[in-house]
Design an enzyme around this catalytic site. Structure first.
Site, PDB file in Angstrom:
ATOM      1  N   SER A 159       0.961  -1.210  -0.035  1.00  0.00           N
ATOM      2  CA  SER A 159       0.563   0.054  -0.019  1.00  0.00           C
ATOM      3  C   SER A 159       0.710   1.251   0.121  1.00  0.00           C
ATOM      4  O   SER A 159       0.324   2.456  -0.678  1.00  0.00           O
ATOM      5  CB  SER A 159      -0.935   0.132   1.450  1.00  0.00           C
ATOM      6  OG  SER A 159      -0.258  -0.001   2.187  1.00  0.00           O
ATOM      7  N   HIS A 177       7.310   3.992   9.913  1.00  0.00           N
ATOM      8  CA  HIS A 177       6.949   2.927  10.876  1.00  0.00           C
ATOM      9  C   HIS A 177       5.564   4.040  11.172  1.00  0.00           C
ATOM     10  O   HIS A 177       5.451   5.149  11.399  1.00  0.00           O
ATOM     11  CB  HIS A 177       8.262   3.175  12.015  1.00  0.00           C
ATOM     12  CG  HIS A 177       7.903   2.083  13.102  1.00  0.00           C
ATOM     13  ND1 HIS A 177       8.240   1.274  13.405  1.00  0.00           N
ATOM     14  CD2 HIS A 177       7.385   2.947  13.979  1.00  0.00           C
ATOM     15  CE1 HIS A 177       7.570   0.709  13.997  1.00  0.00           C
ATOM     16  NE2 HIS A 177       6.868   1.813  14.796  1.00  0.00           N
TER      17      HIS A 177
END
Length: 186
Positions: free
Chosen positions: A15, A108
């Site tokens: 994604s 992250h």
């Protein structure tokens, strides 16, 4: 002046890879996908965008150093200047770090230094925090410890589910990562 070449390393659905590819002018050309999971759906996404892919299985190599030497060869063949980790679920070792020091970037799903490592969204959700977010940072030899480039907060609503929080985090990732890539490559 010609654009710099970049590679994306990914292990899963892709994604973030797709968000990067859809972002338009990045100040670099994504010319290679490196994937460590032969059945990862990111491989089909790379085909859709006509991005050459190098897929490897770490189990086929005697050590991390061995497969990272092969990766560095592939990166040099493609004249890669930047590496963007987008859901690459391996710790980058010394061979890659030395070859691309200061030019490997990771995204992250938490506000580092909180919740480093795997399952960061799940960790934040179960810790009951009111705010989490997304961090883009340079890679170093630690796990999610490199210098932070950018962070964006995500509020955790009172009736938030893990799934709705994941969706909000991914939405922020898909906006933030291409923007940061554009800025640092310039």
């Amino acid at each position: 002046m010609s654009k710099r070449n970049a590679a994306i390393f990914a292990s899963g659905t892709g994604s973030n890879f797709e968000a990067i590819m859809e972002a338009g002018d990045l100040s670099c050309d994504i010319v290679l996908l490196i994937c460590d999971k032969p059945k990862a759906t990111v491989i089909q996404k790379a085909e859709k965008y006509q991005v050459p892919t190098f897929v490897f299985n770490p189990k086929d190599y005697g050590s991390k150093e061995e497969y990272e030497k092969v990766l560095v060869e592939k990166l040099k063949e493609a004249n890669i200047s930047w590496i963007f980790l987008a859901g690459y679920m391996r710790i980058v070792g010394s061979v890659l770090l030395q070859a691309y020091e200061g030019r490997i970037v990771n995204i992250h799903p938490s506000l580092l230094p909180d919740f480093p490592g795997k399952d960061a969204i799940d960790q934040a959700y179960h810790a009951g925090v009111k705010t989490t977010g997304v961090t883009v940072h340079y890679i170093d030899s630690g796990i999610d410890t490199g210098p932070i480039i950018a962070q964006e907060k995500v509020e955790v609503e009172e009736n938030e589910t893990l799934e709705s929080l994941e969706e909000k985090i991914h939405h922020v990732e898909h906006q933030l990562y291409p923007r940061v890539i554009r800025e640092i490559v310039k």
